[in-house]
Design a protein around this motif. Structure first.
Motif, PDB file in Angstrom:
ATOM      1  N   LYS A   1      -7.814 -91.882 -30.902  1.00  0.00           N
ATOM      2  CA  LYS A   1      -6.447 -92.345 -30.637  1.00  0.00           C
ATOM      3  C   LYS A   1      -6.092 -93.535 -31.518  1.00  0.00           C
ATOM      4  CE  LYS A   1      -6.274 -90.765 -25.816  1.00  0.00           C
ATOM      5  NZ  LYS A   1      -6.175 -91.188 -24.404  1.00  0.00           N
ATOM      6  N   LYS A   2      -7.053 -94.444 -31.681  1.00  0.00           N
ATOM      7  CA  LYS A   2      -6.798 -95.623 -32.525  1.00  0.00           C
ATOM      8  C   LYS A   2      -6.597 -95.212 -33.980  1.00  0.00           C
ATOM      9  CE  LYS A   2      -8.655-100.204 -33.584  1.00  0.00           C
ATOM     10  NZ  LYS A   2      -8.418-100.088 -35.029  1.00  0.00           N
ATOM     11  N   LEU A   3      -7.427 -94.251 -34.417  1.00  0.00           N
ATOM     12  CA  LEU A   3      -7.287 -93.767 -35.780  1.00  0.00           C
ATOM     13  C   LEU A   3      -5.943 -93.096 -35.996  1.00  0.00           C
ATOM     14  CD1 LEU A   3      -8.663 -93.326 -38.530  1.00  0.00           C
ATOM     15  CD2 LEU A   3      -9.566 -91.180 -37.632  1.00  0.00           C
ATOM     16  N   ALA A   4      -5.515 -92.319 -35.004  1.00  0.00           N
ATOM     17  CA  ALA A   4      -4.221 -91.653 -35.106  1.00  0.00           C
ATOM     18  C   ALA A   4      -3.084 -92.664 -35.107  1.00  0.00           C
ATOM     19  CB  ALA A   4      -4.058 -90.662 -33.958  1.00  0.00           C
ATOM     20  N   ALA A   5      -3.219 -93.712 -34.288  1.00  0.00           N
ATOM     21  CA  ALA A   5      -2.179 -94.748 -34.241  1.00  0.00           C
ATOM     22  C   ALA A   5      -2.109 -95.504 -35.556  1.00  0.00           C
ATOM     23  CB  ALA A   5      -2.465 -95.707 -33.085  1.00  0.00           C
ATOM     24  N   ASP A   6      -3.276 -95.844 -36.126  1.00  0.00           N
ATOM     25  CA  ASP A   6      -3.297 -96.552 -37.405  1.00  0.00           C
ATOM     26  C   ASP A   6      -2.705 -95.692 -38.512  1.00  0.00           C
ATOM     27  OD1 ASP A   6      -4.475 -98.670 -36.157  1.00  0.00           O
ATOM     28  OD2 ASP A   6      -6.533 -98.176 -36.777  1.00  0.00           O
ATOM     29  N   ALA A   7      -3.011 -94.386 -38.472  1.00  0.00           N
ATOM     30  CA  ALA A   7      -2.466 -93.481 -39.478  1.00  0.00           C
ATOM     31  C   ALA A   7      -0.949 -93.379 -39.353  1.00  0.00           C
ATOM     32  CB  ALA A   7      -3.099 -92.101 -39.348  1.00  0.00           C
ATOM     33  N   GLY A   8      -0.464 -93.351 -38.112  1.00  0.00           N
ATOM     34  CA  GLY A   8       0.978 -93.315 -37.898  1.00  0.00           C
ATOM     35  C   GLY A   8       1.654 -94.563 -38.394  1.00  0.00           C
ATOM     36  N   THR A   9       1.016 -95.720 -38.123  1.00  0.00           N
ATOM     37  CA  THR A   9       1.579 -96.990 -38.596  1.00  0.00           C
ATOM     38  C   THR A   9       1.616 -97.040 -40.116  1.00  0.00           C
ATOM     39  OG1 THR A   9       0.744 -98.131 -36.626  1.00  0.00           O
ATOM     40  CG2 THR A   9       1.328 -99.496 -38.522  1.00  0.00           C
ATOM     41  N   PHE A  10       0.532 -96.603 -40.742  1.00  0.00           N
ATOM     42  CA  PHE A  10       0.462 -96.601 -42.209  1.00  0.00           C
ATOM     43  C   PHE A  10       1.531 -95.692 -42.800  1.00  0.00           C
ATOM     44  CE2 PHE A  10      -1.110 -94.620 -46.112  1.00  0.00           C
ATOM     45  CZ  PHE A  10      -1.325 -95.745 -46.907  1.00  0.00           C
ATOM     46  N   LEU A  11       1.712 -94.513 -42.189  1.00  0.00           N
ATOM     47  CA  LEU A  11       2.724 -93.577 -42.679  1.00  0.00           C
ATOM     48  C   LEU A  11       4.118 -94.152 -42.524  1.00  0.00           C
ATOM     49  CD1 LEU A  11       3.400 -90.794 -43.811  1.00  0.00           C
ATOM     50  CD2 LEU A  11       3.403 -89.919 -41.456  1.00  0.00           C
ATOM     51  N   SER A  12       4.353 -94.800 -41.398  1.00  0.00           N
ATOM     52  CA  SER A  12       5.662 -95.409 -41.159  1.00  0.00           C
ATOM     53  C   SER A  12       5.963 -96.490 -42.190  1.00  0.00           C
ATOM     54  CB  SER A  12       5.702 -96.003 -39.746  1.00  0.00           C
ATOM     55  OG  SER A  12       6.904 -96.698 -39.526  1.00  0.00           O
ATOM     56  N   ARG A  13       4.961 -97.309 -42.506  1.00  0.00           N
ATOM     57  CA  ARG A  13       5.153 -98.357 -43.505  1.00  0.00           C
ATOM     58  C   ARG A  13       5.386 -97.754 -44.886  1.00  0.00           C
ATOM     59  NH1 ARG A  13      -0.012-102.052 -41.537  1.00  0.00           N
ATOM     60  NH2 ARG A  13       0.993-103.001 -39.683  1.00  0.00           N
ATOM     61  N   ALA A  14       4.650 -96.690 -45.189  1.00  0.00           N
ATOM     62  CA  ALA A  14       4.808 -96.048 -46.496  1.00  0.00           C
ATOM     63  C   ALA A  14       6.204 -95.460 -46.655  1.00  0.00           C
ATOM     64  CB  ALA A  14       3.742 -94.962 -46.680  1.00  0.00           C
TER      65      ALA A  14
END
Length: 403
Positions: A9-22
């Motif tokens: 879940k943490k990995l998925a959340a971090d990936a979502g945050t990174f994608l949002s920033r990108a």
């Protein structure tokens, strides 16, 4: 199992945050999204920090080149420093030159003028080498280390916090974008929800049902408004907090400048001490070399009419005394005086090669024997020399009178 679920879940959340920033960063670059600008004071502080880092790196690098011109030696010192080991001690350039001079002087003979002068110069060069080591050590402690600590320590912390500030800004702007979209969706949902079917037939009812489903879908966006507003408040708070942390760190640049100014003063004092020591060493050496007889001084310290042998007075006297051990310096000098006051001639052995400066002089070869005599009005440092049918002026400092 729960730990694994948490990590996923943490990995998925971090990936979502990174994608949002990108996505936010890309849309900003293409002008499709709004960007929160930093206040002017913070921008100025960031520019000042970047400028300080840039010039500190350049000054640090060039100072290292100044203190240690050999790039291989700098690389070796860097490697040993990273390995936390002491670099092997080696002679620096002045010390190496000094050692060569001392060895050469001992080889030529400390009793000869040239050998004695080489030894004195070598000892002075070694003193300069020691002073050079002290300059490097003092400069490294008082100047280079503080500059390096700023680049590798303080500025890295500033860069880290600045990157966090950039990420917080992207999160804030992404949240604002989502809130804007949610409000647009909510407005469209309200507009469609107020429309009613005008005719009671199947096609109209189907159209109405499709619109109703569309409204239901748009209402999902509308429900995001509250969530998006809360997200904006949270990201705004985090951005403001990070901006304050970054600002406090950047305001420390002024203190860094003050500290580097003190370090610069220490570096200037170290250089002043070094050059003062070198000047004093060379002044003492000049006095020691100046104690030789005036006929053996450098070209800069005598008239153009007096030639300068490549070896100074003591070596001439030592050579003369070696071949004529019973004749003292005063006797040698008096021999030339008697010859100049008489009208006779004497045989003389040439001590060193001499190239005639003009047609009035006679070139000489070491160890050859010539006839010398004086003529009225000739300079006291010269005699007339004859070799067969060749004749010309010859310097007495290159001659040894024979009995």
């Amino acid at each position: 199992m729960s730990i694994m679920d948490f990590n996923v879940k943490k990995l998925a959340a971090d990936a979502g945050t990174f994608l949002s920033r990108a996505v936010q960063f890309t849309e900003e670059k293409f002008g499709q999204a709004e960007k929160t600008e930093l206040d002017a004071h913070l921008e100025n502080l960031l520019s000042k920090a970047e400028c300080t880092k840039l010039w500190t790196e350049k000054i640090l690098k060039q100072t290292e080149v100044l203190l240690q011109p050999n790039p291989n030696a700098r690389i070796e010192e860097f490697v040993y420093e990273k390995l936390d080991r002491k670099a092997p001690s080696r002679m620096n350039n002045p010390e190496l030159l000094g050692q060569y001079m001392i060895d050469a002087g001992n080889e030529f003979g400390p009793g000869t003028a040239y050998g004695n002068a080489l030894i004195k110069c070598g000892e002075t060069q070694k003193r300069i080498g020691t002073a050079d080591r002290e300059l490097i050590q003092t400069s490294a402690i008082n100047f280079l280390t503080p500059l390096r600590n700023f680049i590798e320590g303080d500025y890295k912390t500033i860069a880290k916090e600045r990157k966090l500030l950039q990420n917080k800004r992207l999160d804030l702007d992404a949240a604002k974008t989502r809130l804007k979209k949610a409000k647009v969706a909510e407005a469209r949902a309200v507009q469609l929800n107020t429309s009613q079917p005008e005719e009671n037939n199947i096609m109209v009812n189907v159209s109405y049902m499709l619109n109703l489903l569309h409204v239901k879908w748009l209402k999902i966006w509308a429900e995001e408004v509250t969530k998006s507003e809360q997200e904006v408040r949270i990201t705004q708070s985090e951005f403001d907090r990070q901006a304050e942390i970054t600002r406090l760190l950047l305001e420390g640049i002024s203190s860094t400048h003050a500290h580097h100014l003190r370090c610069l003063n220490d570096f200037v004092e170290a250089q002043m001490t070094y050059y003062a020591q070198c000047y004093q060493y060379m002044l003492d050496l000049q006095k020691q070399l100046g104690s030789f007889p005036s006929t053996f001084l450098s070209n800069n310290n005598q008239s153009s009419s007096t030639p300068v042998p490549s070896v100074s007075a003591p070596s001439v006297l030592a050579s003369a005394s070696a071949s004529l051990p019973s004749v003292s310096n005063s006797v040698v000098t008096s021999g030339f005086s008697e010859l100049k006051s008489s009208s006779g001639n004497r045989k003389a052995r040439v001590l060193y090669d001499y190239d005639a400066a003009n047609s009035s002089e006679l070139s000489l070869l070491a160890d050859e024997v010539i006839t010398v005599y004086s003529i009225p009005g000739m300079d006291s440092d010269w005699l007339m020399g004859e070799r067969g049918n060749q004749k010309g002026k010859v310097p007495i400092t290159y001659l040894e009178l024979l009995n």
